[in-house]
Design an enzyme around this catalytic site. Structure first.
Site, PDB file in Angstrom:
ATOM      1  N   GLY A  21       0.866  -1.138   0.059  1.00  0.00           N
ATOM      2  CA  GLY A  21       0.053  -0.136  -0.179  1.00  0.00           C
ATOM      3  C   GLY A  21       0.883   1.220  -0.066  1.00  0.00           C
ATOM      4  O   GLY A  21       2.000   1.218   0.268  1.00  0.00           O
ATOM      5  N   ASP A 142      -4.977   9.933  13.951  1.00  0.00           N
ATOM      6  CA  ASP A 142      -5.587   9.724  12.427  1.00  0.00           C
ATOM      7  C   ASP A 142      -6.172   8.150  12.715  1.00  0.00           C
ATOM      8  O   ASP A 142      -5.830   7.374  11.867  1.00  0.00           O
ATOM      9  CB  ASP A 142      -4.038   9.559  11.746  1.00  0.00           C
TER      10      ASP A 142
END
Length: 447
Positions: A21, A142
């Site tokens: 990713g 986050d």
């Protein structure tokens, strides 16, 4: 700085295999630790040559801080473990535990929303991990579906502490940089407030909402619209959150002082209360329960059916002489009008009574099945029509004979009696309908 490719060796021991990713600050590789002969995940920091020196320095500082903060939590089972940090070509590479599975974001995109039971498990696991981080003085900052890993063995893990901050860390404020994902960020962070633990709980609420609803509640077409939605808009009313409705509603409160603590949120996720709970704006949210059929109109229907049964018995008593009922109307003036009126009223009552009988199928248990309910309804309709027809056919003759003995107008009295029965039946049906409707409304969410 050279661009890395599959097959390259980093830090003298980690051979890159394939990319797992990527994001704005770097990408994650599957790699082979050739010293220990195991697979790991390794995060590469991305530093394009055109970025300003101040931003380059901040990215380096954030990478170092990510490794340090994640290392503080390496003993916690619900957080992706950091194994090592190596410097290669002047850049830090973070070596992490490799998770066989996918992110929560990837799962929802591919399979749709999580089932309610699994969503509760995810909520409990994430709250436990967030609580562990907060006890160590680390605020993640986050939390979002892309940073939640669903392992194939069922574990739920929190990852990516790239924007996390420890209470001893100094501020990193590169000009023009926006760190984090706006749609998951707490309103107080967008206003420049302190990075308090309550901000993680708001982000968790957005994450859980997306996990069970399949959409992000504050995502808009532009960054500006998204920021405005987080600051000003309420999340759309959830439809699939089930036992997590109360928890998600509380987590999404824009006032951080009104959000639950981690321990309170854990208790809410685990208990799934069976009673009504009052939340903000005096909204009552009832937990999901199996639907039950209301029986509040049963008394009215039973009274009506008893009256019809009595008329049926009266009709049977008058059947021996019932054949001459209609010919006796010739004794009265306008027999055609009277006969038509009586027929209209009788037919209306036949239909109404049949519908009432069919309505008794409502009181069958819910698990009786649609077929049984339908058969019972049709049988009730046929019985109602037949019983009422016999009742009026026999009762008319009986009442006529009685009225002749007393010298009164039997047809007029019969018509009046029939009209009264129709009105009583209609009133009972309307009362049943209104009562069931009110009870149905009470069973829904009220504000």
């Amino acid at each position: 700085m050279t661009s890395r490719l599959a097959g390259d060796v980093v830090g003298g021991r980690y051979r890159l295999a394939d990319e797992l990713g990527s994001g704005g600050f770097g990408r994650v590789w599957r790699a082979r630790d050739e010293t220990l002969d195991v697979d790991v995940a390794i995060k590469e920091l991305r530093l394009p040559p055109w970025i300003p020196e101040t931003e380059r320095a901040e990215r380096l500082a954030r990478a170092t801080r990510e490794a340090r903060n994640a290392a503080r939590l390496r003993r916690h089972d619900g957080i992706v473990a950091i194994h090592d940090v190596v410097i290669d070509d002047g850049l830090p590479w973070i070596v992490m535990e490799l998770i066989d599975g996918c992110s929560l974001s990837e799962y929802v995109e591919e399979h749709g929303p999580l089932p309610a039971g699994r969503a509760v498990e995810v909520a409990e696991s994430l709250l436990t991990s967030i609580g562990a981080a907060h006890r160590e003085g680390v605020v993640h900052r986050d939390i979002k579906p892309a940073n939640v890993m669903l392992a194939e063995n069922g574990k739920v893990l929190l990852t990516d502490f790239g924007t996390a901050i420890h209470h001893t860390d100094s501020a990193l404020t590169a000009t023009g940089m926006f760190i984090g994902s706006a749609e998951y960020m707490a309103p107080e962070r967008l206003r420049g407030g302190d990075d308090l633990p309550a901000g993680d709980l708001f982000s968790l609420g957005v994450t859980l909402y997306q996990a069970v609803e399949g959409v992000s509640p504050f995502r808009r077409a532009t960054q500006e619209a998204t920021l405005a939605a987080v600051l000003l808009d309420e999340a759309p009313a959830p439809r699939r959150t089930g036992p997590l409705t109360q928890l998600i509603t509380r987590l999404l409160d824009k006032d951080p002082s009104r959000r639950p603590t981690v321990d309170e949120a854990l208790a809410m996720a685990r208990e799934q209360p069976a009673t009504t709970v009052r939340v903000r704006r005096d909204t009552k949210i009832l937990p999901a329960r199996p639907e039950k059929r209301e029986r509040s109109g049963a008394a009215a229907l039973i009274v009506t059916m008893t009256a019809v049964a009595g008329m049926t018995a009266l009709g049977v008593a008058g059947l021996p002489d019932a054949g001459g009922t209609w010919e006796h109307f010739e004794r009265y003036g306008d027999d055609d009008v009277l006969g038509v009126a009586l027929m209209i009223v009788a037919v209306a009552d036949v239909v109404l009574t049949g519908l009432l009988c069919a309505g008794l199928a409502r009181f069958l248990p819910t698990n009786a099945g649609r077929t049984v309910t339908a058969v019972a309804g049709v049988a009730g309709l046929v019985f109602g029509c037949g019983a009422t027809a016999f009742a009026f056919h026999g009762a008319g003759e009986t009442l006529r004979n009685m009225m002749e003995l007393s010298g009164r107008d039997s047809a007029t009295l019969s018509l009046a009696l029939i009209s009264i029965v129709v009105l009583v039946a209609a009133g009972a049906a309307w009362s049943s309908y209104r009562t069931d409707r009110r009870e149905g409304i009470r069973g829904r969410t009220r504000s």
